[in-house]
Design a protein around this motif. Structure first.
Motif, PDB file in Angstrom:
ATOM      1  N   THR A 110     -39.802 112.636  67.395  1.00 45.67           N
ATOM      2  CA  THR A 110     -40.082 111.601  66.403  1.00 45.67           C
ATOM      3  C   THR A 110     -39.027 110.501  66.405  1.00 45.67           C
ATOM      4  OG1 THR A 110     -41.218 113.208  65.018  1.00 45.67           O
ATOM      5  CG2 THR A 110     -40.488 111.176  63.963  1.00 45.67           C
ATOM      6  N   ARG A 111     -37.755 110.870  66.516  1.00 43.86           N
ATOM      7  CA  ARG A 111     -36.702 109.856  66.490  1.00 43.86           C
ATOM      8  C   ARG A 111     -36.868 108.854  67.630  1.00 43.86           C
ATOM      9  NH1 ARG A 111     -30.412 111.514  66.807  1.00 43.86           N
ATOM     10  NH2 ARG A 111     -30.939 112.511  64.808  1.00 43.86           N
ATOM     11  N   MET A 112     -37.224 109.342  68.814  1.00 37.79           N
ATOM     12  CA  MET A 112     -37.439 108.444  69.944  1.00 37.79           C
ATOM     13  C   MET A 112     -38.612 107.501  69.671  1.00 37.79           C
ATOM     14  SD  MET A 112     -38.370 109.387  73.899  1.00 37.79           S
ATOM     15  CE  MET A 112     -36.711 109.940  74.270  1.00 37.79           C
ATOM     16  N   TYR A 113     -39.698 108.039  69.106  1.00 32.57           N
ATOM     17  CA  TYR A 113     -40.870 107.208  68.827  1.00 32.57           C
ATOM     18  C   TYR A 113     -40.550 106.138  67.794  1.00 32.57           C
ATOM     19  CZ  TYR A 113     -43.248 111.149  71.075  1.00 32.57           C
ATOM     20  OH  TYR A 113     -43.635 112.133  71.948  1.00 32.57           O
ATOM     21  N   VAL A 114     -39.792 106.503  66.779  1.00 35.89           N
ATOM     22  CA  VAL A 114     -39.411 105.532  65.751  1.00 35.89           C
ATOM     23  C   VAL A 114     -38.569 104.413  66.370  1.00 35.89           C
ATOM     24  CG1 VAL A 114     -37.990 105.222  63.683  1.00 35.89           C
ATOM     25  CG2 VAL A 114     -39.623 107.113  63.812  1.00 35.89           C
ATOM     26  N   GLY A 115     -37.644 104.773  67.262  1.00 35.13           N
ATOM     27  CA  GLY A 115     -36.833 103.760  67.938  1.00 35.13           C
ATOM     28  C   GLY A 115     -37.672 102.797  68.748  1.00 35.13           C
ATOM     29  N   ARG A 116     -38.680 103.308  69.411  1.00 36.77           N
ATOM     30  CA  ARG A 116     -39.567 102.434  70.172  1.00 36.77           C
ATOM     31  C   ARG A 116     -40.292 101.471  69.245  1.00 36.77           C
ATOM     32  NH1 ARG A 116     -42.242 107.147  74.053  1.00 36.77           N
ATOM     33  NH2 ARG A 116     -40.501 107.291  75.559  1.00 36.77           N
ATOM     34  N   ALA A 117     -40.791 101.979  68.127  1.00 34.28           N
ATOM     35  CA  ALA A 117     -41.512 101.124  67.183  1.00 34.28           C
ATOM     36  C   ALA A 117     -40.583 100.080  66.564  1.00 34.28           C
ATOM     37  CB  ALA A 117     -42.160 101.977  66.098  1.00 34.28           C
ATOM     38  N   GLY A 138     -51.250 111.152  70.682  1.00 30.28           N
ATOM     39  CA  GLY A 138     -51.049 110.184  69.613  1.00 30.28           C
ATOM     40  C   GLY A 138     -49.803 110.374  68.780  1.00 30.28           C
ATOM     41  N   HIS A 139     -48.817 111.119  69.281  1.00 32.17           N
ATOM     42  CA  HIS A 139     -47.623 111.376  68.470  1.00 32.17           C
ATOM     43  C   HIS A 139     -46.814 110.109  68.222  1.00 32.17           C
ATOM     44  CE1 HIS A 139     -48.246 115.667  68.413  1.00 32.17           C
ATOM     45  NE2 HIS A 139     -48.345 115.696  69.736  1.00 32.17           N
ATOM     46  N   PHE A 140     -46.778 109.194  69.207  1.00 36.80           N
ATOM     47  CA  PHE A 140     -46.064 107.939  68.965  1.00 36.80           C
ATOM     48  C   PHE A 140     -46.703 107.169  67.819  1.00 36.80           C
ATOM     49  CE2 PHE A 140     -46.314 103.336  69.533  1.00 36.80           C
ATOM     50  CZ  PHE A 140     -44.993 103.010  69.252  1.00 36.80           C
ATOM     51  N   CYS A 141     -48.016 107.048  67.836  1.00 37.51           N
ATOM     52  CA  CYS A 141     -48.700 106.271  66.801  1.00 37.51           C
ATOM     53  C   CYS A 141     -48.443 106.849  65.417  1.00 37.51           C
ATOM     54  CB  CYS A 141     -50.202 106.225  67.095  1.00 37.51           C
ATOM     55  SG  CYS A 141     -50.621 105.332  68.604  1.00 37.51           S
ATOM     56  N   GLU A 142     -48.429 108.156  65.331  1.00 38.26           N
ATOM     57  CA  GLU A 142     -48.165 108.807  64.047  1.00 38.26           C
ATOM     58  C   GLU A 142     -46.776 108.454  63.536  1.00 38.26           C
ATOM     59  OE1 GLU A 142     -49.042 113.202  62.294  1.00 38.26           O
ATOM     60  OE2 GLU A 142     -47.839 113.140  64.134  1.00 38.26           O
ATOM     61  N   ASP A 160     -58.506 114.198  77.341  1.00 38.92           N
ATOM     62  CA  ASP A 160     -59.144 114.438  76.047  1.00 38.92           C
ATOM     63  C   ASP A 160     -58.146 114.475  74.907  1.00 38.92           C
ATOM     64  OD1 ASP A 160     -57.889 116.847  76.492  1.00 38.92           O
ATOM     65  OD2 ASP A 160     -59.689 118.082  76.330  1.00 38.92           O
ATOM     66  N   GLY A 161     -56.844 114.334  75.217  1.00 32.95           N
ATOM     67  CA  GLY A 161     -55.840 114.288  74.168  1.00 32.95           C
ATOM     68  C   GLY A 161     -56.088 113.164  73.180  1.00 32.95           C
ATOM     69  N   VAL A 162     -56.607 112.027  73.670  1.00 37.54           N
ATOM     70  CA  VAL A 162     -56.852 110.889  72.776  1.00 37.54           C
ATOM     71  C   VAL A 162     -57.966 111.197  71.790  1.00 37.54           C
ATOM     72  CG1 VAL A 162     -58.516 109.699  74.288  1.00 37.54           C
ATOM     73  CG2 VAL A 162     -57.089 108.380  72.710  1.00 37.54           C
ATOM     74  N   GLU A 163     -58.927 112.024  72.193  1.00 38.97           N
ATOM     75  CA  GLU A 163     -59.987 112.423  71.267  1.00 38.97           C
ATOM     76  C   GLU A 163     -59.433 113.367  70.207  1.00 38.97           C
ATOM     77  OE1 GLU A 163     -62.606 114.040  74.144  1.00 38.97           O
ATOM     78  OE2 GLU A 163     -63.405 112.094  74.759  1.00 38.97           O
ATOM     79  N   LEU A 164     -58.518 114.252  70.611  1.00 42.44           N
ATOM     80  CA  LEU A 164     -57.847 115.120  69.645  1.00 42.44           C
ATOM     81  C   LEU A 164     -57.006 114.293  68.682  1.00 42.44           C
ATOM     82  CD1 LEU A 164     -56.668 117.946  72.082  1.00 42.44           C
ATOM     83  CD2 LEU A 164     -58.604 118.039  70.517  1.00 42.44           C
ATOM     84  N   ALA A 165     -56.356 113.232  69.203  1.00 37.63           N
ATOM     85  CA  ALA A 165     -55.536 112.367  68.358  1.00 37.63           C
ATOM     86  C   ALA A 165     -56.376 111.669  67.300  1.00 37.63           C
ATOM     87  CB  ALA A 165     -54.805 111.341  69.221  1.00 37.63           C
ATOM     88  N   GLU A 166     -57.578 111.245  67.687  1.00 35.33           N
ATOM     89  CA  GLU A 166     -58.458 110.581  66.716  1.00 35.33           C
ATOM     90  C   GLU A 166     -58.915 111.565  65.644  1.00 35.33           C
ATOM     91  OE1 GLU A 166     -62.553 107.888  66.524  1.00 35.33           O
ATOM     92  OE2 GLU A 166     -61.754 108.540  68.469  1.00 35.33           O
ATOM     93  N   ARG A 167     -59.272 112.777  66.066  1.00 36.24           N
ATOM     94  CA  ARG A 167     -59.721 113.777  65.092  1.00 36.24           C
ATOM     95  C   ARG A 167     -58.591 114.174  64.142  1.00 36.24           C
ATOM     96  NH1 ARG A 167     -62.678 115.871  69.592  1.00 36.24           N
ATOM     97  NH2 ARG A 167     -61.168 117.548  69.958  1.00 36.24           N
ATOM     98  N   GLY A 169     -56.297 112.191  63.123  1.00 37.16           N
ATOM     99  CA  GLY A 169     -55.922 111.049  62.315  1.00 37.16           C
ATOM    100  C   GLY A 169     -54.672 110.335  62.781  1.00 37.16           C
ATOM    101  N   ARG A 170     -54.167 110.675  63.981  1.00 34.46           N
ATOM    102  CA  ARG A 170     -52.966 110.001  64.477  1.00 34.46           C
ATOM    103  C   ARG A 170     -53.287 108.594  64.978  1.00 34.46           C
ATOM    104  NH1 ARG A 170     -52.292 115.061  67.497  1.00 34.46           N
ATOM    105  NH2 ARG A 170     -51.248 116.538  66.099  1.00 34.46           N
ATOM    106  N   VAL A 171     -54.519 108.379  65.450  1.00 29.26           N
ATOM    107  CA  VAL A 171     -54.988 107.040  65.813  1.00 29.26           C
ATOM    108  C   VAL A 171     -56.298 106.793  65.070  1.00 29.26           C
ATOM    109  CG1 VAL A 171     -53.886 107.130  68.086  1.00 29.26           C
ATOM    110  CG2 VAL A 171     -56.278 107.831  67.857  1.00 29.26           C
TER     111      VAL A 171
END
Length: 357
Positions: A110-117, A138-142, A160-167, A169-171
Motif C-alpha cells: 500500500t505504501r508504494m501505491y500511495v507514493g505513486r498516486a 486493482g490494488h493500486f486503484c484501491e 481475469d484479475g481485472v474482473e475480480l477487481a471490479e467485483r 469494488g477496487r475499480v
C-alpha cells in the motif's frame, strides 16, 4: 477434516501436470518467434548479447536471451516469446498456482501505491477519471483512492484479475483485453492513464504509448514506471537481478529512449524520478534467487514427477541455512543502499510523468 477452502496445492499440482506434460511433449521451439536481427525500438542492426538466463522464478524449462542495441541501448528478449510461449510461461504465474502468493505480495504494498498516486499531485491534484493499465487485481486503484478521493478509477488488464477487481469494488470499470485494441472505444475519456511495471511486459511498447495518447484527453497525464536497464545493480547482479524477470519481461527501455518516444507522440515530459520508484529489494531478491536455484526443486507441475522425501528435506534444510544471508541482504538493501540509490546509480526503476499536448 475436509478443507472447505478448495483443493490443496498438491492436488492443484497433480491436476495440472498432464496438461504441462502434453505441452512439453512437442518441444520448446513453438514457444519462441524467430530471432530478429534489428532493434525493435530504433531499427539499428548493431546488437550485442546482454544476458542469457533461465526461468529463475517458476523454473519452467527453456533458456532466454536479452540483446542490447548498440545504438539506442534498448534491451529486449531475442528471440521473443510467441503467443503460445506467452500463454505457457504466464500460466500459473499471476493466476492458478501463483495467484494466492502474488495476491498477498501485491496486496501488501500500500505504501508504494500511495507514493505513486502522490507523484501526480503537483501536476494534476484532482483528476476526475483515471485508467490504470496492467491493473491486475486493482490494488493500486484501491490505495490511490485515499489520495484522490474524488477520482473515478478504472482498470485494464489481459487477465481475469481485472474482473475480480471490479467485483471487489477496487475499480469502477474493468476492461479485459489488449490496450491498443481497446483504446479506440476509450478515446479522450481519461484525465490520467498509468502504467506501473506494465510496459516491459508488452510485445509492442510503441503501440501501448499510442493507445495511451488516444485514451487521454488533451492536457491529461500519462504516468509510467518501468525497470531501469541502466541500473548499476543490473550489471553487478547479472542474471540474479530480479527486474530482468525472464521470460515475462520482453522490453527494457532506457529513460532517454522513453522520453524521446513520448515527445515524438505529442507528449511533454514534466517529471522524471529515480529515487522515489526504487524498490529496495535487489540484494535480498538476488540472494533468494541464487539460493532457490541451488536447492532441489519444489513440487511443480511442469516437472516430470514430484520430489522425493530426501529432496524435500534437503530443500528445506538449504533454505533454512540461507536465512542469515537473506537477512543480511534485507539490511543492506534498506539501510545502506536505499538512501544512496539514486546517487550511486542503483535505482532499479524510473518514473516519467508526461502531459498530452
Amino acid at each position: 477434516m475436509k478443507d472447505e477452502s478448495g483443493p490443496s496445492r498438491a492436488d492443484q499440482v497433480s491436476a495440472a501436470r498432464p496438461a504441462y506434460r502434453a505441452d512439453l511433449a512437442g518441444g520448446l521451439d513453438r514457444f519462441f518467434e524467430p530471432a530478429r536481427a534489428d532493434c525493435p525500438w530504433c531499427g539499428c542492426a548493431r546488437l550485442t548479447n546482454r544476458l542469457r538466463t533461465t526461468d529463475l522464478l517458476q523454473h519452467k524449462p527453456g533458456r532466454f536471451t536479452l540483446d542490447r542495441c548498440g545504438d539506442c541501448g534498448h534491451v529486449f528478449q531475442n528471440p521473443r516469446l510467441s503467443a503460445a510461449g506467452l500463454e505457457f510461461y504466464y500460466r500459473d504465474f499471476y493466476d492458478g498456482l501463483g495467484e494466492q502468493q502474488l495476491g498477498r505480495t501485491f496486496g501488501g504494498r500500500t505504501r508504494m501505491y500511495v507514493g505513486r498516486a502522490e507523484s501526480l499531485l503537483p501536476y494534476e491534484p484532482a483528476p476526475k477519471t483515471w485508467l490504470d493499465v496492467g491493473t491486475g487485481h486493482g490494488h493500486f486503484c484501491e490505495a490511490a483512492r485515499t489520495v484522490h478521493p474524488g477520482t473515478s478509477f478504472d482498470g485494464l488488464d489481459f487477465t481475469d484479475g481485472v474482473e475480480l477487481a471490479e467485483r471487489a469494488g477496487r475499480v469502477e470499470r474493468g476492461y479485459r483485453g489488449s490496450f491498443p485494441d481497446l483504446a479506440p472505444e476509450l478515446t479522450g475519456r481519461y484525465d490520467v492513464v498509468s502504467m506501473f511495471h506494465y510496459l516491459e511486459h508488452s510485445t509492442e511498447p510503441h503501440r501501448e504509448l499510442r493507445a495511451a495518447h488516444t485514451a487521454l484527453r488533451p492536457g491529461g497525464h500519462l504516468l509510467i514506471e518501468v525497470p531501469d536497464p541502466d541500473s548499476r545493480y543490473a550489471r553487478l547482479l547479472g542474471r540474479w537481478w530480479l527486474p530482468w524477470l525472464q521470460p515475462q519481461h520482453l522490453h527494457f527501455v532506457p529513460v532517454g529512449n522513453l522520453r524521446r518516444g513520448l515527445t515524438d507522440l505529442g507528449f511533454t515530459v514534466v517529471a522524471e524520478q529515480h529515487a522515489e520508484p526504487h524498490d529496495p529489494v535487489d540484494l535480498l531478491a538476488g540472494a533468494w534467487l541464487a539460493l532457490d536455484a541451488a536447492a532441489p526443486r519444489d513440487d511443480l507441475p511442469w516437472l516430470p514427477k514430484p520430489p522425493n522425501a530426501f529432496h524435500r528435506a534437503l530443500r528445506g534444510a538449504m533454505l533454512l541455512a540461507g536465512i542469515p544471508v537473506l537477512l543480511l541482504g534485507t539490511l543492506l538493501d534498506r539501510c545502506v543502499a536505499a538512501p544512496l540509490s539514486h546517487r550511486l546509480g542503483l535505482s532499479n526503476a524510473y518514473r516519467l510523468l508526461a502531459r498530452r499536448d
